[in-house]
Design a protein around this motif. Structure first.
Motif, short mmCIF file in Angstrom:
data_model
loop_
_atom_site.label_atom_id
_atom_site.label_comp_id
_atom_site.label_asym_id
_atom_site.label_seq_id
_atom_site.Cartn_x
_atom_site.Cartn_y
_atom_site.Cartn_z
N GLU A 130 0.81 -1.21 0.00
CA GLU A 130 0.00 0.00 0.00
C GLU A 130 0.85 1.27 0.00
OE1 GLU A 130 -3.16 -0.09 -0.50
OE2 GLU A 130 -3.17 -2.29 -0.44
N GLU A 131 2.05 1.19 0.57
CA GLU A 131 2.92 2.38 0.64
C GLU A 131 3.80 2.53 -0.60
OE1 GLU A 131 2.25 0.81 4.83
OE2 GLU A 131 2.88 -0.04 2.90
N MET A 132 3.74 1.56 -1.51
CA MET A 132 4.61 1.59 -2.68
C MET A 132 4.26 2.77 -3.59
SD MET A 132 5.41 -1.45 -5.43
CE MET A 132 5.85 -2.60 -4.12
N PRO A 133 5.24 3.57 -4.01
CA PRO A 133 4.97 4.73 -4.87
C PRO A 133 4.53 4.29 -6.27
CG PRO A 133 7.33 4.44 -4.58
CD PRO A 133 6.66 3.49 -3.64
N ARG A 134 3.82 5.17 -6.98
CA ARG A 134 3.40 4.89 -8.34
C ARG A 134 4.60 4.86 -9.27
NH1 ARG A 134 -2.05 5.69 -9.19
NH2 ARG A 134 -1.59 4.60 -11.14
N TRP A 135 4.39 4.29 -10.47
CA TRP A 135 5.49 4.07 -11.39
C TRP A 135 6.19 5.37 -11.80
CZ3 TRP A 135 5.48 6.43 -16.13
CH2 TRP A 135 4.26 6.93 -16.60
N TYR A 136 5.40 6.45 -12.00
CA TYR A 136 6.00 7.71 -12.44
C TYR A 136 6.81 8.37 -11.32
CZ TYR A 136 1.35 9.06 -10.66
OH TYR A 136 0.21 9.18 -9.91
N LEU A 138 8.51 6.56 -9.09
CA LEU A 138 9.74 5.77 -9.12
C LEU A 138 10.67 6.22 -10.23
CD1 LEU A 138 8.75 2.03 -8.45
CD2 LEU A 138 10.33 3.45 -7.12
N VAL A 139 10.10 6.49 -11.41
CA VAL A 139 10.91 6.96 -12.55
C VAL A 139 11.59 8.28 -12.20
CG1 VAL A 139 10.81 7.82 -14.91
CG2 VAL A 139 9.58 5.75 -14.31
N ALA A 140 10.82 9.20 -11.62
CA ALA A 140 11.38 10.50 -11.23
C ALA A 140 12.47 10.35 -10.16
CB ALA A 140 10.27 11.42 -10.73
N GLN A 141 12.24 9.47 -9.20
CA GLN A 141 13.23 9.25 -8.14
C GLN A 141 14.51 8.63 -8.70
OE1 GLN A 141 10.70 6.88 -5.54
NE2 GLN A 141 10.50 8.57 -4.09
N CYS A 142 14.36 7.66 -9.60
CA CYS A 142 15.54 7.04 -10.21
C CYS A 142 16.33 8.06 -11.02
CB CYS A 142 15.13 5.86 -11.09
SG CYS A 142 14.63 4.39 -10.16
N PHE A 143 15.63 8.95 -11.72
CA PHE A 143 16.32 10.00 -12.47
C PHE A 143 17.07 10.93 -11.52
CE2 PHE A 143 16.62 14.12 -14.62
CZ PHE A 143 17.21 13.73 -15.82
N CYS A 207 14.64 7.95 -0.92
CA CYS A 207 14.01 6.67 -0.63
C CYS A 207 12.80 6.79 0.31
CB CYS A 207 15.02 5.68 -0.04
SG CYS A 207 14.42 3.98 -0.08
N ASN A 208 11.64 6.39 -0.18
CA ASN A 208 10.43 6.35 0.64
C ASN A 208 9.78 4.97 0.61
OD1 ASN A 208 9.61 6.41 -2.00
ND2 ASN A 208 8.07 8.02 -1.73
N HIS A 209 10.46 4.01 -0.01
CA HIS A 209 9.99 2.62 -0.05
C HIS A 209 11.16 1.74 -0.47
CE1 HIS A 209 7.66 -0.96 -1.05
NE2 HIS A 209 6.67 -0.43 -0.35
N VAL A 210 11.20 0.53 0.03
CA VAL A 210 12.31 -0.37 -0.27
C VAL A 210 12.38 -0.70 -1.76
CG1 VAL A 210 11.07 -2.54 0.07
CG2 VAL A 210 13.53 -2.43 0.57
N VAL A 211 11.24 -0.58 -2.47
CA VAL A 211 11.25 -0.89 -3.90
C VAL A 211 12.15 0.06 -4.68
CG1 VAL A 211 9.29 0.55 -4.64
CG2 VAL A 211 9.75 -1.63 -5.80
N LEU A 212 12.35 1.29 -4.18
CA LEU A 212 13.24 2.22 -4.87
C LEU A 212 14.67 1.69 -4.88
CD1 LEU A 212 13.86 4.90 -6.29
CD2 LEU A 212 14.19 5.94 -4.04
N LEU A 213 15.08 1.02 -3.81
CA LEU A 213 16.41 0.43 -3.77
C LEU A 213 16.63 -0.50 -4.96
CD1 LEU A 213 16.56 -0.51 0.01
CD2 LEU A 213 18.09 1.12 -1.10
N TRP A 214 15.65 -1.33 -5.21
CA TRP A 214 15.78 -2.31 -6.29
C TRP A 214 15.60 -1.67 -7.66
CZ3 TRP A 214 12.37 -6.67 -3.70
CH2 TRP A 214 13.04 -7.12 -2.55
N ALA A 215 14.69 -0.71 -7.77
CA ALA A 215 14.49 -0.03 -9.04
C ALA A 215 15.74 0.75 -9.45
CB ALA A 215 13.29 0.92 -8.95
#
Length: 297
Positions: A130-136, A138-143, A207-215
């Motif tokens: 539920e806390e996972m950020p939306r795809w866009y 994640l894209v912005a954070q990775c950039f 980082c606001n979710h562990v999924v960003l680490l992997w992305a």
């Protein structure tokens, strides 16, 4: 005032992307991904997810992304896209690279990965679906992570080329004048720590979710393996990224040893003029191609 204007622009951009996203069809992979993610949360501890999950993501992504470049060497058609055509890959070099990679991955990077769980706990970073950020987002954070890492990489990489310390650390990475994808993380252990620090700065900031680490792991590996691939393949989707340097840009760094110090983007080299030799080289190559075409006609 300027800060408020910037915040308003970002909020407007976020709302615009969210509005567009509402018209996109549902992702058919979302539900299977959600099920797999919740299964992982139900069956493994946070320590296991942060540690072994991160290791698996890194190893699988790294070697899968290396596969296309590895296969290219056996396809005659792809040789026209090889940048340094007079320096083919050899089994001896690739085997040596592979052995060094295994050492760096499991004796240098794995101990660092073991700290991931404590990092997420300290900053209270969530794991839940539920806390996972939306795809866009994640894209912005990775950039954003890429911009930060690129700045760190430029200045520290340039420092490692200083004549007083180059032969002790960075020379290991430059053992291969004509790079290949698997060589992306072939480096002295100290270099792995020094340049690798830039990877974590963006994580601390965004980082606001562990999924960003992997992305971000996957995005960074995709970029560094591409620029070390030794092949400038047309229709490369990474070339759609603004100011993306690409394989030809970084390949020249391995061939020339001087200039083109940035990892992902071209702006730092342009600002400090460290791409001047690359630009001159490109102009010479264009003149040679023009002369060759005239002779052929």
């Amino acid at each position: 005032m300027a800060m408020n204007d910037s915040v308003n622009i970002l909020n407007s951009a976020y709302l615009a992307v969210e509005y567009i996203d509402s018209f996109l069809p549902d992702n058919p992979l979302q539900q299977p991904f959600k099920n797999a993610w919740n299964y992982m949360l139900d069956n493994y501890t946070k320590f296991q997810i942060a540690t072994w999950g991160s290791l698996i993501v890194h190893e699988v992504a790294y070697f899968l992304l290396c596969v296309p470049g590895f296969i290219f060497q056996f396809i005659p058609y792809m040789q026209k896209y090889k940048i340094q055509q007079d320096k083919p890959e050899t089994w001896e070099k690739q085997w040596k690279c592979f052995k060094t990679l295994l050492f760096n991955h499991f004796f240098i990077q794995l101990p660092l990965i073991c700290g991931t769980y404590y990092f997420t706990e300290y900053f209270n970073i969530p794991y839940g679906w539920e806390e996972m950020p939306r795809w866009y987002v994640l894209v912005a954070q990775c950039f954003g992570c890429a911009v930060i890492e690129d700045a760190w990489h430029y200045f520290l990489h340039r420092l490692l080329h200083h004549k007083r310390i180059y032969k002790y650390i960075h020379k290991v990475h430059h053992e291969f004048v004509s790079p290949f994808g698997m060589q992306a993380e072939y480096a002295h252990p100290l270099e792995t720590l020094i340049l690798g620090t830039g990877f974590f700065i963006g994580i601390v900031v965004f980082c606001n979710h562990v999924v960003l680490l992997w992305a971000w792991v996957i995005c960074r590996l995709m970029e560094t393996i591409d620029v070390h691939s030794g092949y400038d393949v047309p229709l490369n989707p990474l070339h759609l990224v603004p100011f993306y340097a690409g394989a030809r840009f970084h390949d020249f760094h391995h061939m020339n040893f001087i200039g083109n110090y940035a990892s992902t983007f071209t702006w730092w080299d342009r600002i400090f003029g460290t791409d001047s030799q690359f630009i001159a080289y490109q102009e010479k190559e264009k003149k040679k191609q023009c002369i060759a075409k005239k002779k052929a006609n």
